[in-house]
Design a protein around this motif. Structure first.
Motif, PDB file in Angstrom:
ATOM      1  N   TYR A 134       0.813  -1.214   0.000  1.00 17.63           N
ATOM      2  CA  TYR A 134       0.000   0.000   0.000  1.00 17.63           C
ATOM      3  C   TYR A 134       0.852   1.271   0.000  1.00 17.63           C
ATOM      4  O   TYR A 134       0.394   2.333  -0.394  1.00 17.63           O
ATOM      5  CB  TYR A 134      -0.991   0.027   1.164  1.00 17.63           C
ATOM      6  N   ASP A 135       2.125   1.205   0.444  1.00 22.43           N
ATOM      7  CA  ASP A 135       3.009   2.358   0.321  1.00 22.43           C
ATOM      8  C   ASP A 135       4.458   1.893   0.336  1.00 22.43           C
ATOM      9  O   ASP A 135       4.744   0.719   0.607  1.00 22.43           O
ATOM     10  CB  ASP A 135       2.743   3.412   1.408  1.00 22.43           C
ATOM     11  N   TRP A 136       5.374   2.814   0.010  1.00 17.30           N
ATOM     12  CA  TRP A 136       6.783   2.432  -0.027  1.00 17.30           C
ATOM     13  C   TRP A 136       7.669   3.672   0.049  1.00 17.30           C
ATOM     14  O   TRP A 136       7.237   4.795  -0.216  1.00 17.30           O
ATOM     15  CB  TRP A 136       7.117   1.660  -1.312  1.00 17.30           C
ATOM     16  N   SER A 137       8.912   3.458   0.424  1.00 19.24           N
ATOM     17  CA  SER A 137       9.932   4.505   0.397  1.00 19.24           C
ATOM     18  C   SER A 137      11.287   3.838   0.603  1.00 19.24           C
ATOM     19  O   SER A 137      11.369   2.616   0.750  1.00 19.24           O
ATOM     20  CB  SER A 137       9.680   5.561   1.476  1.00 19.24           C
ATOM     21  N   TYR A 138      12.341   4.650   0.595  1.00 20.10           N
ATOM     22  CA  TYR A 138      13.683   4.155   0.888  1.00 20.10           C
ATOM     23  C   TYR A 138      14.076   4.560   2.303  1.00 20.10           C
ATOM     24  O   TYR A 138      13.786   5.670   2.743  1.00 20.10           O
ATOM     25  CB  TYR A 138      14.709   4.761  -0.077  1.00 20.10           C
ATOM     26  N   PHE A 139      14.764   3.667   2.997  1.00 19.34           N
ATOM     27  CA  PHE A 139      15.358   4.059   4.267  1.00 19.34           C
ATOM     28  C   PHE A 139      16.543   4.972   4.002  1.00 19.34           C
ATOM     29  O   PHE A 139      17.272   4.803   3.024  1.00 19.34           O
ATOM     30  CB  PHE A 139      15.824   2.829   5.058  1.00 19.34           C
ATOM     31  N   ALA A 140      16.723   5.951   4.879  1.00 21.71           N
ATOM     32  CA  ALA A 140      17.827   6.900   4.718  1.00 21.71           C
ATOM     33  C   ALA A 140      18.165   7.504   6.068  1.00 21.71           C
ATOM     34  O   ALA A 140      17.363   7.456   7.010  1.00 21.71           O
ATOM     35  CB  ALA A 140      17.434   8.010   3.734  1.00 21.71           C
ATOM     36  N   ILE A 258       8.696  -1.694   1.533  1.00 25.22           N
ATOM     37  CA  ILE A 258       7.369  -1.791   0.937  1.00 25.22           C
ATOM     38  C   ILE A 258       6.452  -2.314   2.030  1.00 25.22           C
ATOM     39  O   ILE A 258       6.635  -3.421   2.529  1.00 25.22           O
ATOM     40  CB  ILE A 258       7.351  -2.739  -0.269  1.00 25.22           C
ATOM     41  N   GLU A 259       5.501  -1.493   2.448  1.00 26.22           N
ATOM     42  CA  GLU A 259       4.592  -1.900   3.517  1.00 26.22           C
ATOM     43  C   GLU A 259       3.361  -2.584   2.933  1.00 26.22           C
ATOM     44  O   GLU A 259       2.844  -2.174   1.890  1.00 26.22           O
ATOM     45  CB  GLU A 259       4.163  -0.696   4.343  1.00 26.22           C
ATOM     46  N   GLY A 260       2.914  -3.621   3.622  1.00 26.13           N
ATOM     47  CA  GLY A 260       1.788  -4.378   3.126  1.00 26.13           C
ATOM     48  C   GLY A 260       0.652  -4.511   4.126  1.00 26.13           C
ATOM     49  O   GLY A 260       0.834  -4.348   5.335  1.00 26.13           O
ATOM     50  N   PHE A 279     -10.194  -1.664  -1.370  1.00 19.73           N
ATOM     51  CA  PHE A 279     -10.274  -0.206  -1.196  1.00 19.73           C
ATOM     52  C   PHE A 279      -8.896   0.421  -1.019  1.00 19.73           C
ATOM     53  O   PHE A 279      -8.629   1.505  -1.552  1.00 19.73           O
ATOM     54  CB  PHE A 279     -11.158   0.083   0.017  1.00 19.73           C
ATOM     55  N   LEU A 280      -7.996  -0.248  -0.301  1.00 17.47           N
ATOM     56  CA  LEU A 280      -6.727   0.344   0.104  1.00 17.47           C
ATOM     57  C   LEU A 280      -5.838   0.729  -1.081  1.00 17.47           C
ATOM     58  O   LEU A 280      -4.995   1.619  -0.956  1.00 17.47           O
ATOM     59  CB  LEU A 280      -5.981  -0.616   1.035  1.00 17.47           C
ATOM     60  N   ILE A 281      -6.003   0.074  -2.223  1.00 19.84           N
ATOM     61  CA  ILE A 281      -5.147   0.407  -3.366  1.00 19.84           C
ATOM     62  C   ILE A 281      -5.858   1.292  -4.398  1.00 19.84           C
ATOM     63  O   ILE A 281      -5.286   1.607  -5.443  1.00 19.84           O
ATOM     64  CB  ILE A 281      -4.588  -0.860  -4.051  1.00 19.84           C
ATOM     65  N   THR A 282      -7.080   1.716  -4.099  1.00 25.50           N
ATOM     66  CA  THR A 282      -7.775   2.630  -5.001  1.00 25.50           C
ATOM     67  C   THR A 282      -7.239   4.047  -4.831  1.00 25.50           C
ATOM     68  O   THR A 282      -6.646   4.381  -3.801  1.00 25.50           O
ATOM     69  CB  THR A 282      -9.287   2.632  -4.720  1.00 25.50           C
ATOM     70  N   GLN A 293       1.004   9.461   5.733  1.00 29.03           N
ATOM     71  CA  GLN A 293       2.028   8.438   5.930  1.00 29.03           C
ATOM     72  C   GLN A 293       3.429   8.956   5.600  1.00 29.03           C
ATOM     73  O   GLN A 293       4.416   8.412   6.061  1.00 29.03           O
ATOM     74  CB  GLN A 293       1.757   7.225   5.035  1.00 29.03           C
ATOM     75  N   TRP A 294       3.487   9.961   4.732  1.00 27.02           N
ATOM     76  CA  TRP A 294       4.761  10.484   4.234  1.00 27.02           C
ATOM     77  C   TRP A 294       5.587   9.378   3.581  1.00 27.02           C
ATOM     78  O   TRP A 294       6.775   9.222   3.817  1.00 27.02           O
ATOM     79  CB  TRP A 294       5.518  11.228   5.342  1.00 27.02           C
ATOM     80  N   MET A 295       4.884   8.627   2.767  1.00 21.29           N
ATOM     81  CA  MET A 295       5.456   7.557   1.956  1.00 21.29           C
ATOM     82  C   MET A 295       4.846   7.675   0.554  1.00 21.29           C
ATOM     83  O   MET A 295       3.818   8.325   0.362  1.00 21.29           O
ATOM     84  CB  MET A 295       5.127   6.186   2.548  1.00 21.29           C
ATOM     85  N   TYR A 296       5.482   7.020  -0.414  1.00 18.64           N
ATOM     86  CA  TYR A 296       4.926   6.999  -1.763  1.00 18.64           C
ATOM     87  C   TYR A 296       3.743   6.043  -1.834  1.00 18.64           C
ATOM     88  O   TYR A 296       3.801   4.936  -1.288  1.00 18.64           O
ATOM     89  CB  TYR A 296       5.975   6.546  -2.773  1.00 18.64           C
ATOM     90  N   PRO A 297       2.654   6.418  -2.501  1.00 20.85           N
ATOM     91  CA  PRO A 297       1.560   5.474  -2.724  1.00 20.85           C
ATOM     92  C   PRO A 297       1.970   4.449  -3.783  1.00 20.85           C
ATOM     93  O   PRO A 297       2.820   4.734  -4.637  1.00 20.85           O
ATOM     94  CB  PRO A 297       0.429   6.373  -3.238  1.00 20.85           C
ATOM     95  N   VAL A 298       1.372   3.264  -3.739  1.00 20.89           N
ATOM     96  CA  VAL A 298       1.686   2.266  -4.769  1.00 20.89           C
ATOM     97  C   VAL A 298       0.891   2.525  -6.038  1.00 20.89           C
ATOM     98  O   VAL A 298       1.273   2.068  -7.119  1.00 20.89           O
ATOM     99  CB  VAL A 298       1.430   0.828  -4.263  1.00 20.89           C
TER     100      VAL A 298
END
Length: 338
Positions: A134-140, A258-260, A279-282, A293-298
């Motif tokens: 449902y969202d993702w980002s890079y650790f930094a 990548i969070e699921g 619903f979560l991926i719409t 969330q301050w993450m990228y949406p999928v």
């Protein structure tokens, strides 16, 4: 005889009441979804309140979000309740934990409607959709530019004495960013990762139990470096806090998170859980995530806010084997305890 007859009638009444009560509970549960997740997701500034409102408007099902800890703590709770599941959906198990989740047998696969069209192939966690991204980002490493210490340019720089007691990390046993940092060191240093941790140890101010605690210590000025996400600076820009806190990009690469979300096996409200995963991926749900969330949406159809221009992309993505990572966490924590 009358006494025995009265007792029998009373027992039958209790059984009938219990069955009727169970039926009412089941009916009520069909209109409620219980979701285990982590603290920042359900906070007032997190995505849970808005997602719950939108989902209820769409389906009539109310969402009850429960803070079940972070990372491994969430899984531990589901494992404890395995024979009598109390929740329907789990949010927050990531790519570094998926093997452990599968081995525990706590989730049931479900491919959401349109999943293959919505979620890019590189973000799909498993072929059987045990978890839906449902969202993702890079650790930094996030760096305080007003701290007076130099910005690091690699993981190797972090063992420099100039950073003594100036780095905030998270416990990899309880926090997914903590786990991600161990994965980072394992990916970069291979078999020598423990030598790196031994050199890094004097520079670690604390191992916070979770991201919220660790990042809060960082923003309050306790240390100039914290492990977080490349997308974290977007938050500060969005709220007019400027560019003081910046994600430092290392040439050697960054691990991806990548969070699921998944359906708990034998969930009391499996039908509602399936609707929620759909619903979560719409776009209706995904557009909530960038500013909460301050993450990228999928879902790539979602337009990112301007503040995300402050979120640099990693040049190289690093990954590690889940089994090797599990062993590494134990070894690292043993070393730090010495």
């Amino acid at each position: 005889m009358k006494t025995r007859l009265f007792t029998l009638i009373l027992l039958c009444s209790i059984v009938v009441s219990a069955v009727a009560g169970g039926s009412r509970d089941t009916g009520a549960r069909q209109n409620e979804l219980v979701i285990y997740t982590y603290d920042s997701f359900i906070s007032e500034w997190g995505p849970a309140p808005e997602l719950a409102a939108r989902f209820e408007a769409l389906t009539g099902i109310t969402c009850t979000f429960i803070d079940a800890g972070d990372g491994s703590q969430i899984m531990s709770r589901i494992i404890l309740e395995k024979d009598n599941p109390q929740a329907d959906v789990v949010i927050g198990i990531d790519n570094n934990q998926i093997s452990a989740a599968r081995a525990a047998g706590i989730l049931q696969p479900y491919e959401p409607t349109g999943g293959n069209q919505i979620v890019p192939a590189e973000l799909r966690l498993t072929d059987d959709w045990l978890l839906t991204p449902y969202d993702w980002s890079y650790f930094a490493m996030i760096y305080d530019t007003e701290s007076g210490v130099p910005a690091p340019s690699s993981l190797s720089d972090l063992i420099n004495p100039v950073y003594e007691k100036k780095i905030i990390l998270m416990d990899p046993r309880t926090s997914t960013p903590g786990l991600g940092f161990v994965a980072w060191t394992l990916a970069v240093f291979g078999d020598a990762y423990l030598d790196y941790w031994a050199a890094l140890k004097p520079n670690v101010l604390t191992m916070a139990p979770g991201w919220s605690t660790g990042y809060g210590l960082f923003t309050s000025g306790e240390a100039p470096l914290v492990v977080s996400y490349t997308t974290s600076p977007a938050y500060h820009v969005e709220y007019n806090e400027g560019n003081r806190f910046q994600a430092v990009i290392f040439e050697q690469g960054h691990p991806i998170q990548i969070e699921g979300a998944g359906i708990i096996k034998n969930a009391p409200n499996e039908a509602g859980a399936r609707k929620f995963i759909d619903f979560l991926i719409t776009e209706q749900a995904q557009e909530v995530l960038p500013l909460t969330q301050w993450m990228y949406p999928v879902n790539e159809q979602v337009e990112l806010p301007e503040s995300y221009q402050a979120a640099p992309k990693a040049k190289t993505t690093l990954t590690v084997d889940n089994a090797a990572l599990t062993a590494a966490v134990e070894a690292v924590m043993n070393l730090l305890a010495e």
